[in-house]
Design a protein around this motif. Structure first.
Motif, PDB file in Angstrom:
ATOM      1  N   ASN A  71       0.942  -1.114   0.113  1.00  0.00           N
ATOM      2  CA  ASN A  71      -0.035   0.022  -0.206  1.00  0.00           C
ATOM      3  C   ASN A  71       0.799   1.158   0.101  1.00  0.00           C
ATOM      4  O   ASN A  71       2.222   1.141   0.067  1.00  0.00           O
ATOM      5  CB  ASN A  71      -0.804  -0.060   1.090  1.00  0.00           C
ATOM      6  CG  ASN A  71      -0.268   0.225   2.347  1.00  0.00           C
ATOM      7  OD1 ASN A  71       0.728   0.723   2.564  1.00  0.00           O
ATOM      8  ND2 ASN A  71      -1.253   0.061   3.570  1.00  0.00           N
ATOM      9  N   ASP A  77       1.528   3.398   2.029  1.00  0.00           N
ATOM     10  CA  ASP A  77       2.575   3.348   3.261  1.00  0.00           C
ATOM     11  C   ASP A  77       3.694   2.515   3.300  1.00  0.00           C
ATOM     12  O   ASP A  77       4.628   2.516   4.057  1.00  0.00           O
ATOM     13  CB  ASP A  77       1.624   3.183   4.552  1.00  0.00           C
ATOM     14  CG  ASP A  77       0.578   4.125   5.136  1.00  0.00           C
ATOM     15  OD1 ASP A  77       0.688   5.311   4.359  1.00  0.00           O
ATOM     16  OD2 ASP A  77      -0.443   3.652   5.414  1.00  0.00           O
ATOM     17  N   LEU A 103       0.603  -5.781   2.223  1.00  0.00           N
ATOM     18  CA  LEU A 103      -0.832  -6.186   2.388  1.00  0.00           C
ATOM     19  C   LEU A 103      -1.334  -7.714   2.155  1.00  0.00           C
ATOM     20  O   LEU A 103      -2.180  -8.350   2.696  1.00  0.00           O
ATOM     21  CB  LEU A 103      -1.969  -5.416   1.745  1.00  0.00           C
ATOM     22  CG  LEU A 103      -2.010  -3.953   1.970  1.00  0.00           C
ATOM     23  CD1 LEU A 103      -2.911  -2.976   1.301  1.00  0.00           C
ATOM     24  CD2 LEU A 103      -2.107  -3.512   3.549  1.00  0.00           C
ATOM     25  N   MET A 129      -8.257  -1.869  -1.697  1.00  0.00           N
ATOM     26  CA  MET A 129      -8.579  -0.488  -1.934  1.00  0.00           C
ATOM     27  C   MET A 129      -9.696  -0.010  -1.392  1.00  0.00           C
ATOM     28  O   MET A 129      -9.937   1.132  -0.839  1.00  0.00           O
ATOM     29  CB  MET A 129      -8.232  -0.115  -3.564  1.00  0.00           C
ATOM     30  CG  MET A 129      -7.001  -0.257  -3.829  1.00  0.00           C
ATOM     31  SD  MET A 129      -7.203   0.212  -5.716  1.00  0.00           S
ATOM     32  CE  MET A 129      -5.606   1.072  -5.764  1.00  0.00           C
ATOM     33  N   ALA A 173      -9.211   0.407   2.258  1.00  0.00           N
ATOM     34  CA  ALA A 173      -8.513   1.419   2.541  1.00  0.00           C
ATOM     35  C   ALA A 173      -9.228   2.722   2.467  1.00  0.00           C
ATOM     36  O   ALA A 173      -9.090   3.696   3.383  1.00  0.00           O
ATOM     37  CB  ALA A 173      -7.153   1.626   1.674  1.00  0.00           C
ATOM     38  N   LYS A 174     -10.242   2.738   1.657  1.00  0.00           N
ATOM     39  CA  LYS A 174     -11.005   3.993   1.440  1.00  0.00           C
ATOM     40  C   LYS A 174     -12.239   4.275   2.387  1.00  0.00           C
ATOM     41  O   LYS A 174     -12.344   5.398   3.008  1.00  0.00           O
ATOM     42  CB  LYS A 174     -11.529   3.798   0.018  1.00  0.00           C
ATOM     43  CG  LYS A 174     -11.930   5.402  -0.570  1.00  0.00           C
ATOM     44  CD  LYS A 174     -11.936   5.238  -2.196  1.00  0.00           C
ATOM     45  CE  LYS A 174     -13.371   4.692  -2.609  1.00  0.00           C
ATOM     46  NZ  LYS A 174     -13.352   4.762  -4.160  1.00  0.00           N
ATOM     47  N   TRP A 205       0.301   2.618  -4.589  1.00  0.00           N
ATOM     48  CA  TRP A 205      -0.022   1.321  -4.712  1.00  0.00           C
ATOM     49  C   TRP A 205       1.009   0.573  -5.508  1.00  0.00           C
ATOM     50  O   TRP A 205       1.551   1.067  -6.547  1.00  0.00           O
ATOM     51  CB  TRP A 205      -1.416   0.725  -4.934  1.00  0.00           C
ATOM     52  CG  TRP A 205      -2.343   1.463  -3.929  1.00  0.00           C
ATOM     53  CD1 TRP A 205      -3.163   2.531  -4.073  1.00  0.00           C
ATOM     54  CD2 TRP A 205      -2.962   0.563  -3.087  1.00  0.00           C
ATOM     55  NE1 TRP A 205      -3.844   2.711  -2.981  1.00  0.00           N
ATOM     56  CE2 TRP A 205      -3.986   1.685  -2.394  1.00  0.00           C
ATOM     57  CE3 TRP A 205      -2.771  -0.571  -2.643  1.00  0.00           C
ATOM     58  CZ2 TRP A 205      -4.689   0.877  -1.251  1.00  0.00           C
ATOM     59  CZ3 TRP A 205      -3.705  -1.310  -1.626  1.00  0.00           C
ATOM     60  CH2 TRP A 205      -4.453  -0.140  -0.733  1.00  0.00           C
TER      61      TRP A 205
END
Lengths: 147, 50
Positions: free
Chosen positions: A73, A75, A79, A103, A106-107, B37
Motif C-alpha cells: 500500500n 505507506d 498487504l 483499496m 483503505a477508502k 500502490w
C-alpha cells in the motif's frame, strides 16, 4: 500481469517484475519472445539475489526467484502475498479482486467478506463486536457470500 | 517472528532494470514507490515463461 496492465493503470497500481537475470537478458527476452510483443512493465535485474532474498522468495537450490507476488500500500506496508512453485502460473483475475477489495477497505474502513467483489455487501464500519459475534449470518446470508 | 512479509514494511531495494516502454536501462528503488500502490512480481527467469 502484463495483459491486464491497463486494469492496474486504471486502478492506480504500479507494477514491477523481478527475476535474477541481468538487465541485458531482460532486454533480449522482451525483444525476442513473441508473447512479450506489447510488454510494458519495468523489469528489475536481481542478479545478486538481494531483493529476492529480502522478500523470502530466493531458491538457493535453483539460484532463481520463485513465483512470488506482493501487494504494497502507499505507506509501504505489504498487504498480501502469494508464492507459487515455478511450474504453475498465476491467476490475475483473483489478484485484481484482492486489489479492489484492499483499496475499498483503505477508502471506507469497511470489511470485505469472502468472495467480495465491487458492488457486493461489506460488513459495516465500527462493527459492534457484541452484536455481531456469532451472528454475522444474520447480517449477510451464505448465499450472498457464495454468489 | 512470522516469516510472511504480510503486515510488515516492504524491504528496501535498489536495482538495475530494463524499461521496455522507453527501451532504456534504468534504476528502480523502493523509494520510487512511496505514496503509491505497488505490486511486485517475482518470476524464475527470462526465457522460461509460464
Amino acid at each position: 500481469m502484463n495483459a491486464a496492465s491497463h486494469k492496474f493503470k486504471e486502478l492506480g497500481v504500479e507494477l514491477l517484475v523481478v527475476s535474477c537475470d541481468t538487465k541485458f537478458s531482460h532486454k533480449r527476452f522482451v525483444e525476442t519472445e513473441p508473447l512479450l510483443k506489447d510488454f510494458s512493465l519495468k523489469m528489475a535485474a536481481d542478479n545478486k539475489h538481494e531483493m529476492s532474498q529480502a522478500f523470502g522468495v530466493y531458491s538457493e537450490n535453483d539460484g532463481v526467484a520463485i513465483r512470488g507476488r506482493f501487494l504494497v500500500n502507499p505507506d509501504g506496508t505489504v498487504l498480501a502475498q502469494e508464492v507459487l512453485t515455478p511450474p504453475v502460473g498465476r491467476n490475475v483475475q483473483e489478484f485484481i479482486r484482492q486489489v479492489e477489495a484492499f483499496m475499498h477497505v483503505a477508502k471506507t474502513g469497511e470489511v470485505c467478506p469472502a468472495n467480495w467483489r465491487p458492488g457486493k455487501k461489506t460488513l459495516p464500519v465500527n462493527t459492534d463486536a457484541e452484536k455481531m459475534t456469532g451472528k454475522v449470518g444474520e447480517y449477510i446470508a451464505l448465499e450472498e457470500i457464495l454468489s | 517472528m512470522c516469516s510472511s512479509l504480510v503486515t510488515r514494511q516492504m524491504p528496501e531495494f535498489k536495482l538495475d532494470a530494463y524499461d521496455p516502454v522507453s527501451g532504456k536501462y534504468i534504476t528502480v528503488c523502493s523509494d520510487d514507490y512511496k505514496g503509491k500502490w505497488l505490486t511486485v512480481c517475482f518470476y524464475p527467469g527470462d526465457f522460461t515463461f509460464v
